[in-house]
Design an enzyme around this catalytic site. Structure first.
Site, PDB file in Angstrom:
ATOM      1  N   SER A   1      -5.417   2.471   4.586  1.00  0.00           N
ATOM      2  CA  SER A   1      -4.679   3.140   3.517  1.00  0.00           C
ATOM      3  C   SER A   1      -3.680   2.196   2.861  1.00  0.00           C
ATOM      4  O   SER A   1      -3.115   1.318   3.516  1.00  0.00           O
ATOM      5  CB  SER A   1      -3.937   4.364   4.069  1.00  0.00           C
ATOM      6  OG  SER A   1      -4.840   5.301   4.603  1.00  0.00           O
ATOM      7  N   LYS A   2      -3.479   2.413   1.564  1.00  0.00           N
ATOM      8  CA  LYS A   2      -2.520   1.603   0.822  1.00  0.00           C
ATOM      9  C   LYS A   2      -1.201   2.354   0.697  1.00  0.00           C
ATOM     10  O   LYS A   2      -0.890   2.939  -0.344  1.00  0.00           O
ATOM     11  CB  LYS A   2      -3.085   1.225  -0.549  1.00  0.00           C
ATOM     12  CG  LYS A   2      -4.203   0.190  -0.466  1.00  0.00           C
ATOM     13  CD  LYS A   2      -4.765  -0.171  -1.832  1.00  0.00           C
ATOM     14  CE  LYS A   2      -3.816  -0.966  -2.680  1.00  0.00           C
ATOM     15  NZ  LYS A   2      -3.634  -2.349  -2.185  1.00  0.00           N
ATOM     16  N   PHE A   3      -0.429   2.364   1.800  1.00  0.00           N
ATOM     17  CA  PHE A   3       0.906   2.945   1.796  1.00  0.00           C
ATOM     18  C   PHE A   3       1.878   1.931   1.217  1.00  0.00           C
ATOM     19  O   PHE A   3       1.854   0.751   1.588  1.00  0.00           O
ATOM     20  CB  PHE A   3       1.373   3.288   3.213  1.00  0.00           C
ATOM     21  CG  PHE A   3       0.529   4.299   3.937  1.00  0.00           C
ATOM     22  CD1 PHE A   3      -0.056   5.361   3.269  1.00  0.00           C
ATOM     23  CD2 PHE A   3       0.340   4.196   5.309  1.00  0.00           C
ATOM     24  CE1 PHE A   3      -0.828   6.290   3.935  1.00  0.00           C
ATOM     25  CE2 PHE A   3      -0.428   5.123   5.985  1.00  0.00           C
ATOM     26  CZ  PHE A   3      -1.008   6.172   5.305  1.00  0.00           C
TER      27      PHE A   3
ATOM     28  N   TYR B   1       3.738  -2.497   2.727  1.00  0.00           N
ATOM     29  CA  TYR B   1       3.823  -3.765   2.021  1.00  0.00           C
ATOM     30  C   TYR B   1       5.143  -4.499   2.200  1.00  0.00           C
ATOM     31  O   TYR B   1       5.303  -5.621   1.716  1.00  0.00           O
ATOM     32  CB  TYR B   1       3.471  -3.559   0.545  1.00  0.00           C
ATOM     33  CG  TYR B   1       1.969  -3.446   0.377  1.00  0.00           C
ATOM     34  CD1 TYR B   1       1.209  -4.533  -0.011  1.00  0.00           C
ATOM     35  CD2 TYR B   1       1.311  -2.253   0.666  1.00  0.00           C
ATOM     36  CE1 TYR B   1      -0.166  -4.451  -0.112  1.00  0.00           C
ATOM     37  CE2 TYR B   1      -0.061  -2.153   0.579  1.00  0.00           C
ATOM     38  CZ  TYR B   1      -0.801  -3.253   0.181  1.00  0.00           C
ATOM     39  OH  TYR B   1      -2.177  -3.160   0.102  1.00  0.00           O
TER      40      TYR B   1
END
Length: 299
Positions: free
Chosen positions: A152-154, A158
């Site tokens: 998932s791109k939470f 980052y």
């Protein structure tokens, strides 16, 4: 400065300078947002978005994994992305859909906060430039797969990438490389990595990495070109001794690696990397009909 004409926010286009949120926005404080990065390219038949449906599906999947209910379905999001690209009248550029918990609730648990969706587009050149890049292994480790959801791109994930990338660039390198909790090669701050040895392509397996859409595209391209692709754990020594290496990602596209930790690779832009990169750019620029299903033309 990044700027274009409009940003799509919760169903309507808003002038770029008026696209604002409240300072007490849940995701601003806790990183509880999910996002995607897409590119669109100028082709002979108009601007074309690369793998639109795959990116939208991953956005929704990322939201589901954080128990976020985006108030728009995939078809509506796809239409909104197309509308935003069209309204900004850019031939090529970058697209950033962002779903986030908005104003109305504080505290770590987001229940009760509204879910908002924004879509911004702007002109953005290649993230790592057009030359081969010098890379430094980071002192920061890619987070353990049980610490988060690597598929998932939470937004919060980052921060790890920011630390690694800032460390590398502050020491004079172009980009960082992160290792996983076992000391094996993971990925760049915002890119997947491939190496070429004896004409074969190798890349770390899913589990400790984001299995990127550009990564998937490159694997498909390589196989179609007759280049064997294998997912396997990689060590730093394997990269030091590789014939070629390159990063992939929406922002970075296909970026050849010149050196790692001051070890020059045998080729800064080798024949396999060049062949894959050339094919990739032919595809995204609408010059390869075999992959036309990867492009959504903005009419």
């Amino acid at each position: 400065m990044l700027e274009s004409k409009y940003i799509w926010m919760d169903g309507k286009l808003v002038p770029w300078k008026d696209a604002k949120i409240h300072v007490i926005t849940h995701s601003l404080h806790y990183g509880s947002a999910v996002f995607e990065g897409l590119r669109f390219y100028g082709t002979e038949i108009g601007s074309a978005i690369f793998r639109l449906e795959d990116h939208t599906n991953r956005l929704i999947s990322s939201a589901v994994s954080i128990k976020m209910q985006i108030p728009f379905n995939a078809e509506e999001i796809n239409s909104a992305i197309i509308e935003t690209v069209k309204a900004n009248e850019l031939k090529n550029g970058y697209i950033r859909p962002l779903a986030y918990y908005g104003y109305g609730k504080m505290g770590l648990r987001p229940e009760g906060a509204p879910v908002n969706l924004s879509i911004a587009v702007w002109h953005w050149d290649n993230y790592l430039g057009t030359e081969s890049v010098n890379v430094k292994t980071s002192s920061f480790m890619r987070f353990h797969p049980k610490s988060s959801i690597t598929t998932s791109k939470f937004a919060g994930n980052y921060v790890n990438s920011i630390l690694a990338g800032t460390e590398a660039t502050s020491q004079g390198y172009d980009e960082a490389l992160l290792l996983d909790y076992e000391g094996k090669v993971a990925e760049g701050p915002g890119e997947n990595i491939f190496i070429v040895s004896d004409g074969h392509l190798f890349t770390p397996p899913p589990g400790n990495i984001l299995a990127g859409i550009t990564r998937d595209s490159v694997m498909t391209i390589a196989e179609d070109l007759g280049i064997r692709v294998e997912e396997k754990p990689l060590t730093l020594d394997e990269i030091y001794n590789a014939d070629e290496a390159f990063f992939t990602g929406t922002a970075a596209e296909v970026a050849p690696i010149k050196s790692l930790d001051d070890h020059d690779l045998k080729n800064s832009l080798g024949p396999v990397t060049e062949k894959i990169r050339t094919t990739f750019f032919n595809i995204v620029n609408g010059k390869d009909d075999k992959y036309k299903n990867w492009l959504t033309v903005v009419q």
